[in-house]
Design a protein around this motif. Structure first.
Motif, short mmCIF file in Angstrom:
data_model
loop_
_atom_site.label_atom_id
_atom_site.label_comp_id
_atom_site.label_asym_id
_atom_site.label_seq_id
_atom_site.Cartn_x
_atom_site.Cartn_y
_atom_site.Cartn_z
N ARG A 1 0.82 -1.22 0.00
CA ARG A 1 0.00 0.00 0.00
C ARG A 1 0.85 1.27 0.00
O ARG A 1 0.33 2.37 -0.18
CB ARG A 1 -0.92 0.00 1.22
CG ARG A 1 -2.04 -1.02 1.06
CD ARG A 1 -3.01 -1.12 2.20
NE ARG A 1 -3.30 0.10 2.90
CZ ARG A 1 -3.64 0.13 4.19
NH1 ARG A 1 -3.71 -0.97 4.90
NH2 ARG A 1 -3.91 1.28 4.78
N VAL A 2 2.16 1.14 0.20
CA VAL A 2 3.06 2.30 0.23
C VAL A 2 3.42 2.70 -1.20
O VAL A 2 3.87 1.88 -1.99
CB VAL A 2 4.35 1.99 1.03
CG1 VAL A 2 5.32 3.16 0.99
CG2 VAL A 2 4.00 1.62 2.47
N ILE A 3 3.19 3.99 -1.53
CA ILE A 3 3.55 4.45 -2.88
C ILE A 3 4.87 5.22 -2.89
O ILE A 3 5.43 5.45 -3.95
CB ILE A 3 2.44 5.30 -3.52
CG1 ILE A 3 2.24 6.60 -2.78
CG2 ILE A 3 1.16 4.53 -3.62
CD1 ILE A 3 1.71 7.67 -3.67
N GLY A 4 5.36 5.62 -1.71
CA GLY A 4 6.63 6.32 -1.67
C GLY A 4 6.88 7.01 -0.35
O GLY A 4 6.13 6.84 0.61
N ARG A 5 7.95 7.81 -0.34
CA ARG A 5 8.29 8.58 0.86
C ARG A 5 8.61 10.02 0.47
O ARG A 5 9.09 10.30 -0.63
CB ARG A 5 9.43 7.94 1.63
CG ARG A 5 10.75 8.03 0.95
CD ARG A 5 11.86 7.44 1.82
NE ARG A 5 12.87 6.89 0.93
CZ ARG A 5 13.67 5.90 1.24
NH1 ARG A 5 13.62 5.36 2.42
NH2 ARG A 5 14.54 5.45 0.37
N TYR A 6 8.36 10.90 1.41
CA TYR A 6 8.61 12.33 1.25
C TYR A 6 10.11 12.57 1.15
O TYR A 6 10.88 12.05 1.96
CB TYR A 6 7.99 13.05 2.45
CG TYR A 6 8.33 14.50 2.61
CD1 TYR A 6 8.04 15.42 1.62
CD2 TYR A 6 8.91 14.97 3.79
CE1 TYR A 6 8.33 16.76 1.79
CE2 TYR A 6 9.20 16.31 3.96
CZ TYR A 6 8.92 17.19 2.96
OH TYR A 6 9.21 18.52 3.13
#
Length: 162
Positions: A101-106
């Protein structure tokens, strides 16, 4: 941009106050994809090295959530799950976030306030109203010169008969 940052959503408008004071509602943030969930650093905001701020799909809506990874859990299947926490929330989020469910990080780059424009047009009704206004404006701008010419022509014809 999607190719460069390895995520389908490389730019996102922060939609709530849950990450203040790091991110404010209306900030436009840049996100990078994470190829290996093991690379996501998890820790509380008060740690010497705070955890990564990750962007993930909500389990109940189509919304994207921006919260800090505070705990990383290696599951029996070899995948990771994350416990998350909005910095401005009194307690961690309920449940865990599976890595799929993770699409990325800041990536620690934001433009304050600019995201408010995107948030303003979020409801479908606002998008349709905006498009409608542009259509009316374009019609007015397109028709105004020909109406002006007709008015000038009728004024000059009227002066010939006097």
């Amino acid at each position: 941009l999607s190719f460069v940052f390895r995520t389908p959503n490389p730019i996102l408008a922060v939609a709530s106050e849950r990450m203040e004071p790091v991110l404010y509602k209306g900030d436009l943030i840049v996100i990078e994809g994470v190829e290996n969930a093991a690379d996501i650093h998890a820790a509380t905001k008060d740690s010497e090295q705070p955890g990564d701020i990750i962007v993930f799909h909500s389990s109940t809506t189509d919304d994207l959530i921006v919260h800090r990874a505070v705990e990383k859990i290696l599951n029996d299947d070899g995948n990771y799950s994350f416990k998350t926490w909005g910095d401005n929330n009194p307690s961690p989020d309920a449940g865990t976030i599976n890595e799929n469910r993770v699409i990325g990080r800041y990536v620690d780059f934001k433009v304050p306030w600019v995201g408010n424009v995107a948030l303003f047009f979020e409801p479908l009704e606002m998008k349709l109203a905006f498009i409608g206004l542009w259509v009316v404006l374009l019609l007015v701008l397109e028709l105004a010169p020909s109406v002006g010419k007709k008015l000038k022509r009728s004024d000059s014809e009227a002066s010939l008969y006097k």
